[in-house]
Enzyme design. Structure first.
Site, PDB file in Angstrom:
ATOM      1  N   SER A 132      -6.386  44.673  81.741  1.00 52.80           N
ATOM      2  CA  SER A 132      -5.090  45.193  82.157  1.00 52.80           C
ATOM      3  C   SER A 132      -4.337  44.083  82.888  1.00 52.80           C
ATOM      4  O   SER A 132      -4.266  42.948  82.417  1.00 52.80           O
ATOM      5  CB  SER A 132      -5.292  46.433  83.038  1.00 52.80           C
ATOM      6  OG  SER A 132      -4.066  46.944  83.489  1.00 52.80           O
ATOM      7  N   TYR A 146       6.372  45.813  79.818  1.00 54.12           N
ATOM      8  CA  TYR A 146       5.004  45.354  80.019  1.00 54.12           C
ATOM      9  C   TYR A 146       4.263  46.280  80.975  1.00 54.12           C
ATOM     10  O   TYR A 146       3.128  46.685  80.705  1.00 54.12           O
ATOM     11  CB  TYR A 146       5.031  43.926  80.562  1.00 54.12           C
ATOM     12  CG  TYR A 146       3.676  43.311  80.794  1.00 54.12           C
ATOM     13  CD1 TYR A 146       2.756  43.184  79.761  1.00 54.12           C
ATOM     14  CD2 TYR A 146       3.329  42.808  82.056  1.00 54.12           C
ATOM     15  CE1 TYR A 146       1.511  42.601  79.971  1.00 54.12           C
ATOM     16  CE2 TYR A 146       2.090  42.224  82.279  1.00 54.12           C
ATOM     17  CZ  TYR A 146       1.186  42.114  81.234  1.00 54.12           C
ATOM     18  OH  TYR A 146      -0.037  41.545  81.454  1.00 54.12           O
ATOM     19  N   LYS A 150       0.793  48.549  80.220  1.00 51.39           N
ATOM     20  CA  LYS A 150      -0.434  48.375  80.996  1.00 51.39           C
ATOM     21  C   LYS A 150      -0.747  49.613  81.852  1.00 51.39           C
ATOM     22  O   LYS A 150      -1.927  49.942  82.050  1.00 51.39           O
ATOM     23  CB  LYS A 150      -0.337  47.122  81.874  1.00 51.39           C
ATOM     24  CG  LYS A 150      -0.336  45.815  81.089  1.00 51.39           C
ATOM     25  CD  LYS A 150      -1.631  45.621  80.291  1.00 51.39           C
ATOM     26  CE  LYS A 150      -1.728  44.235  79.676  1.00 51.39           C
ATOM     27  NZ  LYS A 150      -2.981  44.034  78.913  1.00 51.39           N
TER      28      LYS A 150
END
Length: 276
Positions: A132, A146, A150
């Site tokens: 991660s 992003y 994640k």
């Protein structure tokens, strides 16, 4: 029989470093990557098998696992390392660019997991490690897409952990930091490919560049070594620890996120990211 690890995204960065680290520890390594021509060193080692795997192509995932099993006989650990960061203003990105971020960072990891789980179930053991980011815990400016990919990876991993623990399979999450963005503004605009320029955001982006430069000054010089050591610890630990945060640059933010009230966290990050 030696333990075997399959690592996605092994051509560069954490993936290549992890392949070397595990091999040096005596493991067999299936170093998978989208373009095997980029590897100039891993394939020279006897206990490293370099093979094609594109996380967006399920046929290539199946083929890589089949080839790895034919070479080494079993797979004990899978590290979902393949991924990238889409940085920029949310409004500026196309729908296709946003979907691509999720296709690689989330759905690719899911497809790899789905492909390896029958093997793990058959041997009644296995470790699935999902790489991660600190951005999977804390929202960062100009990283909302992003972040979203994640955050989703972390939620999936945490939920998956319980159902797999019931059948002897472990799930781990490794959360690297890494704040340095030397070409930040260029990356924010997607290098002219994925994002349009919206002038209203330019002053904010310029302030963000300064903020990321300051965060980058606190990055660990040995960050890669710390991350691969954490991956190895996650692969070999005989406990139920879920998360590993190996780099010191992200740890203060993770601590504030996980130990403070919402008001305290907002105040802290407003000061850090907005200068308030």
């Amino acid at each position: 029989m030696k333990n075997t690890v399959l690592i996605t995204g092994s051509s560069t960065g954490f993936g290549a470093a992890a392949a070397n680290y595990f091999a040096a520890k005596g493991w067999n390594v299936i170093a998978s990557m989208r373009d095997t021509s980029k590897d100039k060193q891993l394939n020279k080692q006897e206990n490293i098998f370099v093979t094609h795997l594109d996380v967006e192509d399920t046929a290539s995932i199946d083929a890589a696992i089949t080839a790895g099993l034919a070479r080494f006989g079993k797979i004990d650990v899978v590290i979902n390392n393949a991924g990238y960061g889409l940085f920029g203003i949310f409004e500026s990105f196309t729908k296709e660019a946003i979907q691509q971020q999720f296709a690689v960072n989330l759905f690719g990891a899911m497809d790899v997991a789905k492909a390896i789980l029958p093997h793990f179930r058959a041997q009644q053991s296995g470790v699935l490690i999902n790489v991660s980011s600190g951005a999977g815990v804390v929202g960062f400016p100009n990283a909302s897409i992003y972040n979203a990919s994640k955050f989703a990876l972390e939620g999936w991993s945490e939920g998956l952990r319980y159902e797999l623990a019931a059948i002897g399979i472990k799930v781990r999450i490794v959360e690297p930091g890494g704040a340095t963005q030397t070409d930040f503004l260029q990356r924010v605009w997607g290098e002219g490919k994925n994002a349009s320029i919206i002038p209203d955001y330019i002053p904010f982006l310029q302030k963000s560049e300064e903020m990321y430069a300051n965060l980058g000054a606190n990055s660990d010089e040995d960050a890669v070594e710390k991350i691969v050591a954490a991956l190895y610890a996650a692969a070999t630990a005989d406990d139920d620890q879920l998360r590993y945060a190996p780099t010191s640059d992200i740890q203060p933010l993770l601590n504030v996120r996980r130990s403070s009230s919402e008001e305290e966290f907002n105040s802290f990050t407003n000061g850090l990211f907005l200068g308030k």
